[in-house]
Scaffold this motif. Structure first.
Motif, PDB file in Angstrom:
ATOM      1  N   ASP A 257      27.294  49.023  76.954  1.00  0.00           N
ATOM      2  CA  ASP A 257      28.331  49.797  76.269  1.00  0.00           C
ATOM      3  C   ASP A 257      27.924  50.083  74.823  1.00  0.00           C
ATOM      4  N   LEU A 258      27.336  49.093  74.170  1.00  0.00           N
ATOM      5  CA  LEU A 258      26.912  49.296  72.786  1.00  0.00           C
ATOM      6  C   LEU A 258      25.784  50.312  72.708  1.00  0.00           C
TER       7      LEU A 258
ATOM      8  N   ARG B  11      22.334  45.837  63.112  1.00  0.00           N
ATOM      9  CA  ARG B  11      22.258  47.276  62.834  1.00  0.00           C
ATOM     10  C   ARG B  11      22.921  48.020  63.974  1.00  0.00           C
ATOM     11  N   GLY B  12      23.738  49.033  63.635  1.00  0.00           N
ATOM     12  CA  GLY B  12      24.443  49.790  64.650  1.00  0.00           C
ATOM     13  C   GLY B  12      25.862  50.080  64.222  1.00  0.00           C
ATOM     14  N   PRO B  13      26.778  50.282  65.169  1.00  0.00           N
ATOM     15  CA  PRO B  13      28.174  50.577  64.833  1.00  0.00           C
ATOM     16  C   PRO B  13      28.782  49.485  63.962  1.00  0.00           C
ATOM     17  N   SER B  14      29.562  49.875  62.977  1.00  0.00           N
ATOM     18  CA  SER B  14      30.071  48.920  61.986  1.00  0.00           C
ATOM     19  C   SER B  14      30.937  47.842  62.609  1.00  0.00           C
ATOM     20  N   ASP B  15      31.655  48.173  63.692  1.00  0.00           N
ATOM     21  CA  ASP B  15      32.542  47.174  64.288  1.00  0.00           C
ATOM     22  C   ASP B  15      31.783  46.119  65.094  1.00  0.00           C
ATOM     23  N   ALA B  16      30.475  46.319  65.272  1.00  0.00           N
ATOM     24  CA  ALA B  16      29.664  45.338  65.997  1.00  0.00           C
ATOM     25  C   ALA B  16      28.832  44.462  65.058  1.00  0.00           C
ATOM     26  N   LEU B  17      28.667  44.876  63.812  1.00  0.00           N
ATOM     27  CA  LEU B  17      27.790  44.157  62.889  1.00  0.00           C
ATOM     28  C   LEU B  17      28.304  42.742  62.647  1.00  0.00           C
ATOM     29  N   GLY B  18      27.371  41.792  62.633  1.00  0.00           N
ATOM     30  CA  GLY B  18      27.719  40.399  62.381  1.00  0.00           C
ATOM     31  C   GLY B  18      28.273  39.676  63.585  1.00  0.00           C
ATOM     32  N   LYS B  19      28.315  40.348  64.730  1.00  0.00           N
ATOM     33  CA  LYS B  19      28.802  39.710  65.950  1.00  0.00           C
ATOM     34  C   LYS B  19      27.631  39.439  66.890  1.00  0.00           C
ATOM     35  N   THR B  20      27.778  38.410  67.676  1.00  0.00           N
ATOM     36  CA  THR B  20      26.781  38.147  68.705  1.00  0.00           C
ATOM     37  C   THR B  20      27.152  38.928  69.965  1.00  0.00           C
ATOM     38  N   LEU B  21      26.208  39.011  70.874  1.00  0.00           N
ATOM     39  CA  LEU B  21      26.504  39.674  72.145  1.00  0.00           C
ATOM     40  C   LEU B  21      27.583  38.902  72.899  1.00  0.00           C
ATOM     41  N   ALA B  22      27.616  37.588  72.714  1.00  0.00           N
ATOM     42  CA  ALA B  22      28.690  36.787  73.317  1.00  0.00           C
ATOM     43  C   ALA B  22      30.044  37.190  72.747  1.00  0.00           C
ATOM     44  N   ASP B  23      30.099  37.441  71.423  1.00  0.00           N
ATOM     45  CA  ASP B  23      31.358  37.894  70.812  1.00  0.00           C
ATOM     46  C   ASP B  23      31.801  39.222  71.414  1.00  0.00           C
ATOM     47  N   LEU B  24      30.838  40.155  71.562  1.00  0.00           N
ATOM     48  CA  LEU B  24      31.188  41.471  72.085  1.00  0.00           C
ATOM     49  C   LEU B  24      31.630  41.402  73.544  1.00  0.00           C
ATOM     50  N   ALA B  25      31.194  40.366  74.242  1.00  0.00           N
ATOM     51  CA  ALA B  25      31.532  40.240  75.666  1.00  0.00           C
ATOM     52  C   ALA B  25      32.842  39.495  75.896  1.00  0.00           C
ATOM     53  N   ASP B  26      33.502  39.058  74.829  1.00  0.00           N
ATOM     54  CA  ASP B  26      34.711  38.256  74.993  1.00  0.00           C
ATOM     55  C   ASP B  26      35.776  38.972  75.823  1.00  0.00           C
TER      56      ASP B  26
ATOM     57  N   ASN C 129      35.434  41.003  78.406  1.00  0.00           N
ATOM     58  CA  ASN C 129      35.246  41.014  79.868  1.00  0.00           C
ATOM     59  C   ASN C 129      34.310  39.921  80.375  1.00  0.00           C
ATOM     60  N   GLY C 130      33.749  39.149  79.447  1.00  0.00           N
ATOM     61  CA  GLY C 130      32.877  38.053  79.855  1.00  0.00           C
ATOM     62  C   GLY C 130      31.539  38.480  80.396  1.00  0.00           C
ATOM     63  N   ASP C 131      31.189  39.744  80.209  1.00  0.00           N
ATOM     64  CA  ASP C 131      29.944  40.271  80.774  1.00  0.00           C
ATOM     65  C   ASP C 131      29.054  40.767  79.638  1.00  0.00           C
ATOM     66  N   PRO C 132      28.120  39.931  79.129  1.00  0.00           N
ATOM     67  CA  PRO C 132      27.294  40.343  77.998  1.00  0.00           C
ATOM     68  C   PRO C 132      26.359  41.492  78.325  1.00  0.00           C
TER      69      PRO C 132
END
Length: 532
Positions: free
Chosen positions: A381-382, A355-370, A372-375
């Motif tokens: 940021d999210l 739940r949240g911004p559409s571009d983040a849905l279905g991603k893990t925090l690891a995916d979002l950190a790709d 900068n490598g900083d989850p």
């Protein structure tokens, strides 16, 4: 009486399901009697905490009028249940569907994600979120239609927010008095009891003594204390410490304790289920009333801030938290504690954004950190953009099975948007833990989903298939009852439920919703309240 009928009658008699007189009466013609409204014929009937049998269930109006062997009594509608399982409607004691039931949209109030998996009664106002205005929540005289029956708690969080706000402090004497008065009023309007979510701010700022005071007010009117305990992991006082706190509150307030979605959350407490079970059963042996519910998923569902941001950094609400994210003197401490919280939950790959911004849905925090490598920075940021919901994969199957096998742990969903447990918890428990893993058997699954919660919460006339009870009934195919929803496609209806009756009205017919809305708000009969 032919041979097959005699064998069936003898079997039924052995289980105490009817008397020889009733058997004889059934063999006589009933053609001159008024027809049943609905006859569910030839299914394997699970009455609720009783041996199953092949037979019929009949309904007239909103009540069950017959349960027994095959009958030739006429009926306006006959539902062929040959090869199917017939059970009481499932009862979900821990949900977050209050918004759906309060919706202005009639289709939302049908709660089809529940009906399509056989749930006919649910509790709301859990985790401390229940509004003190119980009369408005139940709205029995509003003219609104509901797809399911529902009851509600008054919540510690709602009380605190109304009287104290979101600050990290104790209530003043006057504020506590106001909270007590609101609790008493809510109980007299029909609340189930007091719910708490001591893990969540601002409830996490409540002392044990404050909760005891409010629980005593609920206890005076026959209520229950339902709690999302202060720590299901190792955040603060630890899982064992939080269980002990719940038991202490129950003893000091002289109130039954219900532990919401019991679990051992996070790598630090995996394997502790057996010790927690032992402690609870010790308390039960000493005379304390304690029970729990459980959803059948290894991933919990919560807010990203609740999962990772330390409570002190949330003091004052969301804007105050965001301000601290930009405070260079506080940010290093926040980041350090967020990193530790991420570790205890299993790392960035264990948090899936639901739940949240559409571009983040279905991603893990690891995916979002790709990038900068900083989850931790990815989480901050999210959160700066919006609050987000996560599926947090944090439980071991060994612990899940251990809790599920206890007779005082009942089925629940903890239904919330973005998690498949809203659409599929009861279906998944059957498909995975009965059929696939054999953790429990079909009888246990049905009892944990019907008769046992009805007894624990005193839902008179529900939870069992008995003459005179309300006709909340489910007919499902034991070969196809299964979830369709997944963590990435969370809004798919479950499969295999053929028929659902709610208070005698057919809500699901041949697997399809009918649009009938026959559910009712359920008020707990309060003790010690003045009546005009």
């Amino acid at each position: 009486m032919n041979g097959n009928y005699a064998i069936l009658a003898a079997t039924m008699l052995a289980f105490g399901l009817y008397t020889p007189t009733a058997v004889a009466a059934q063999s006589e013609s009933t053609a001159d009697e008024a027809p049943y409204d609905i006859l569910i014929a030839g299914g394997t009937v699970y009455r609720g905490k009783a041996q199953p049998f092949v037979g019929d269930v009949a309904v007239s109006g909103d009540r069950i009028v017959y349960v027994g062997p095959a009958t030739d009594h006429p009926a306006e509608r006959v539902i062929d249940a040959d090869g199917l399982v017939v059970t009481p409607g499932f009862i979900d004691p821990h949900t977050h569907i209050g918004d759906a039931l309060a919706s202005e949209i009639p289709a939302a109030r049908l709660v089809l994600p529940f009906l399509t998996q056989g749930v006919t009664t649910a509790f709301i106002g859990v985790d401390g979120g229940g509004s003190p205005d119980i009369a408005a929540t139940l709205r029995a005289d509003s003219g609104r239609d509901y797809g399911i029956n529902f009851a509600t708690y008054v919540g510690l969080g709602a009380l605190r927010q109304e009287v104290v706000g979101e600050e990290d402090r104790a209530p003043t004497e006057a504020e506590l008095g106001r909270m007590l008065a609101l609790t008493e009023e809510a109980m007299c309007e029909g609340a189930l009891g007091l719910s708490s979510g001591l893990f969540y701010a601002p409830q996490s700022y409540s002392s044990e003594g404050e909760v005891v005071s409010l629980a005593r007010a609920a206890a005076r009117h026959g209520g229950i204390y339902d709690t999302h305990i202060r720590d299901e992991s190792s955040y603060t006082i630890g899982l064992a410490g939080a269980i002990e706190e719940a038991l202490t509150i129950g003893r000091e307030a002289d109130i039954p304790v219900h532990i919401a979605h019991i679990k051992a959350l996070g790598v630090d407490v995996h394997g502790q289920a057996r010790a927690i079970i032992s402690r609870i059963e010790q308390a039960q042996a000493e005379g304390q009333v304690v029970h729990a519910d459980q959803y059948p998923w290894s991933a919990s569902g919560t807010g990203l801030s609740a999962a990772l941001v330390p409570r002190w950094a949330q003091d004052g609400g969301r804007q105050a938290m965001l301000d601290r994210f930009t405070d260079v003197t506080l940010l290093p401490r926040i980041r350090k504690e967020m990193a530790e919280n991420l570790r205890r939950r299993g790392g960035p790959q264990s948090l899936l954004i639901t739940r949240g911004p559409s571009d983040a849905l279905g991603k893990t925090l690891a995916d979002l950190a790709d990038g900068n490598g900083d989850p931790v920075q990815a989480a901050i940021d999210l959160l700066k953009r919006s609050e987000a919901g996560v599926a947090s994969f944090n439980q071991s199957e060994t612990d899940i099975a251990a809790f599920m096998q206890r007779p005082w742990v009942v089925t629940s969903s903890d239904a919330s948007a973005g998690h498949p447990r809203y659409y599929a918890s009861f279906a998944r428990k059957y498909d995975v833990y009965v059929r696939e893993k054999h953790v429990i058997d079909l009888q246990e699954f049905i009892d944990q989903s019907t008769a046992v919660p009805a007894e624990l919460f005193d839902l008179t006339g529900r939870g069992s298939l008995a003459e005179g009870n309300f006709a909340d009934i489910v007919v499902f195919d034991p070969d196809s009852f299964a979830p369709a929803a997944t963590y990435t496609e969370a809004t798919l209806f479950s499969k295999g439920v053929q028929t659902v009756l709610v208070n005698g009205a057919i809500a699901i017919d041949e697997g399809a919703p009918t649009g009938r809305a026959a559910g009712r708000p359920l008020r707990r009969a309060a003790e010690g309240c003045a009546r005009e």
